[in-house]
Design a protein around this motif. Structure first.
Motif, short mmCIF file in Angstrom:
data_model
loop_
_atom_site.label_atom_id
_atom_site.label_comp_id
_atom_site.label_asym_id
_atom_site.label_seq_id
_atom_site.Cartn_x
_atom_site.Cartn_y
_atom_site.Cartn_z
N LYS A 50 -15.10 66.90 94.80
CA LYS A 50 -16.15 67.59 95.55
C LYS A 50 -17.11 66.58 96.17
O LYS A 50 -17.78 66.87 97.15
CB LYS A 50 -16.90 68.55 94.64
CG LYS A 50 -16.02 69.67 94.14
CD LYS A 50 -16.76 70.61 93.24
CE LYS A 50 -15.82 71.72 92.84
NZ LYS A 50 -15.61 71.83 91.44
N LYS A 51 -17.17 65.39 95.55
CA LYS A 51 -18.06 64.34 96.04
C LYS A 51 -17.34 63.00 95.92
O LYS A 51 -16.77 62.69 94.88
CB LYS A 51 -19.36 64.32 95.23
CG LYS A 51 -20.36 63.32 95.72
CD LYS A 51 -21.62 63.37 94.89
CE LYS A 51 -22.58 62.29 95.38
NZ LYS A 51 -23.75 62.21 94.52
N ILE A 52 -17.37 62.23 96.98
CA ILE A 52 -16.71 60.93 96.97
C ILE A 52 -17.64 59.89 97.60
O ILE A 52 -18.36 60.20 98.55
CB ILE A 52 -15.36 60.98 97.73
CG1 ILE A 52 -14.63 59.64 97.64
CG2 ILE A 52 -15.55 61.39 99.16
CD1 ILE A 52 -13.21 59.69 98.13
N SER A 53 -17.62 58.70 97.03
CA SER A 53 -18.39 57.60 97.62
C SER A 53 -17.76 56.27 97.22
O SER A 53 -17.10 56.16 96.19
CB SER A 53 -19.85 57.65 97.19
OG SER A 53 -19.97 57.43 95.81
N PHE A 54 -17.96 55.30 98.06
CA PHE A 54 -17.50 53.94 97.81
C PHE A 54 -18.73 53.06 97.72
O PHE A 54 -19.46 52.91 98.70
CB PHE A 54 -16.60 53.44 98.94
CG PHE A 54 -15.28 54.13 99.00
CD1 PHE A 54 -14.22 53.65 98.27
CD2 PHE A 54 -15.11 55.28 99.75
CE1 PHE A 54 -12.99 54.28 98.30
CE2 PHE A 54 -13.89 55.92 99.79
CZ PHE A 54 -12.83 55.42 99.06
N GLU A 55 -18.98 52.51 96.54
CA GLU A 55 -20.16 51.67 96.32
C GLU A 55 -19.74 50.38 95.63
O GLU A 55 -19.09 50.42 94.60
CB GLU A 55 -21.18 52.41 95.47
CG GLU A 55 -21.64 53.72 96.07
CD GLU A 55 -22.46 54.54 95.10
OE1 GLU A 55 -22.87 54.01 94.07
OE2 GLU A 55 -22.66 55.72 95.39
N ARG A 56 -20.09 49.26 96.21
CA ARG A 56 -19.84 47.95 95.61
C ARG A 56 -18.41 47.81 95.11
O ARG A 56 -18.15 47.51 93.96
CB ARG A 56 -20.82 47.67 94.49
CG ARG A 56 -22.26 47.62 94.96
CD ARG A 56 -23.20 47.25 93.86
NE ARG A 56 -22.99 45.92 93.34
CZ ARG A 56 -23.58 44.82 93.79
NH1 ARG A 56 -24.40 44.91 94.79
NH2 ARG A 56 -23.35 43.66 93.24
N ASN A 57 -17.47 48.11 96.00
CA ASN A 57 -16.04 47.98 95.72
C ASN A 57 -15.53 48.93 94.64
O ASN A 57 -14.47 48.70 94.07
CB ASN A 57 -15.67 46.54 95.34
CG ASN A 57 -15.93 45.59 96.47
OD1 ASN A 57 -15.81 45.96 97.62
ND2 ASN A 57 -16.31 44.37 96.14
N GLY A 58 -16.25 49.98 94.36
CA GLY A 58 -15.80 50.96 93.39
C GLY A 58 -15.65 52.32 94.07
O GLY A 58 -16.42 52.68 94.95
N LEU A 59 -14.65 53.04 93.66
CA LEU A 59 -14.44 54.39 94.16
C LEU A 59 -15.06 55.36 93.17
O LEU A 59 -14.74 55.33 91.98
CB LEU A 59 -12.93 54.65 94.30
CG LEU A 59 -12.48 56.09 94.57
CD1 LEU A 59 -12.98 56.55 95.92
CD2 LEU A 59 -10.97 56.18 94.51
N PHE A 60 -15.96 56.21 93.65
CA PHE A 60 -16.60 57.20 92.79
C PHE A 60 -16.13 58.58 93.21
O PHE A 60 -16.33 58.99 94.36
CB PHE A 60 -18.13 57.11 92.91
CG PHE A 60 -18.72 55.91 92.24
CD1 PHE A 60 -19.23 56.00 90.96
CD2 PHE A 60 -18.74 54.68 92.87
CE1 PHE A 60 -19.77 54.90 90.33
CE2 PHE A 60 -19.27 53.57 92.26
CZ PHE A 60 -19.79 53.67 90.98
N LEU A 61 -15.48 59.27 92.28
CA LEU A 61 -15.02 60.64 92.50
C LEU A 61 -15.81 61.54 91.58
O LEU A 61 -15.75 61.38 90.36
CB LEU A 61 -13.53 60.78 92.21
CG LEU A 61 -12.59 59.87 93.01
CD1 LEU A 61 -11.17 59.99 92.48
CD2 LEU A 61 -12.66 60.18 94.48
N ASN A 62 -16.57 62.46 92.14
CA ASN A 62 -17.43 63.35 91.36
C ASN A 62 -18.33 62.54 90.41
O ASN A 62 -18.48 62.86 89.24
CB ASN A 62 -16.60 64.37 90.57
CG ASN A 62 -15.77 65.24 91.48
OD1 ASN A 62 -16.13 65.49 92.63
ND2 ASN A 62 -14.64 65.68 90.98
#
Length: 127
Positions: A50-62
Motif C-alpha cells: 500500500k506504501k512504497i519508498s526507496f530511501e538510502r538504497n533500501g526498499l521500504f514496503l509498508n
C-alpha cells in the motif's frame, strides 16, 4: 590566542562530524544487511503493498525495509512484449516470489508484471 581557539573549535567540530557520519553509515549498512532479502534463493510471501519508498538504497514496503539488491524506481518490469518502469506502477499492488526462482511478480489489477532479480543484483554491492 583568538586564532588558536578558533582552530581548536573548528578541529573539534570536524572530528565530531566525521565520527557522526561514520556511525550513521555503519548503522544504515547494518540495518540493510539484516533486512529480509529479495534474492533468487529466498521466497517472498505475498505482500500487499500500500506504501512504497526507496530511501538510502533500501526498499521500504509498508514501512518495512527489504534488502532489494539493486531494485529501484527505474527497474524494468516486463509485461507481454512491453517494459514498464517501477516508478510508473502505482500502489496498491501485490508482490510475490517463489523460493529458488529468479522472477519477482508484481500483480496489479489482475495483470502480472515480471522482474528478473539476477539482472538487478548486478547493481548490488552487498550481494
Amino acid at each position: 590566542m583568538y586564532k588558536k581557539n578558533k582552530l581548536l573549535y573548528l578541529t573539534i567540530v570536524v572530528i565530531i562530524g566525521l565520527v557522526f557520519v561514520i556511525l550513521m553509515n555503519k548503522k544504515n549498512r547494518e540495518d540493510l544487511v539484516h533486512a529480509p532479502k529479495i534474492r533468487k534463493e529466498f521466497g517472498l510471501k505475498n505482500i500487499n503493498v500500500k506504501k512504497i519508498s526507496f530511501e538510502r538504497n533500501g526498499l521500504f514496503l509498508n514501512n518495512k525495509q527489504y534488502n532489494s539488491g539493486g531494485i529501484s524506481w527505474y527497474s524494468e518490469f516486463h509485461f507481454r512484449d512491453s517494459i514498464v518502469l517501477f516508478e510508473d506502477i502505482s500502489t496498491p499492488f501485490t508482490l510475490k516470489k517463489r523460493k529458488n526462482n529468479d522472477t519477482l511478480k508484481l500483480i496489479k489489477d489482475d495483470i502480472e508484471f515480471y522482474l528478473l532479480i539476477s539482472k538487478e543484483l548486478r547493481y548490488d554491492k552487498l550481494n
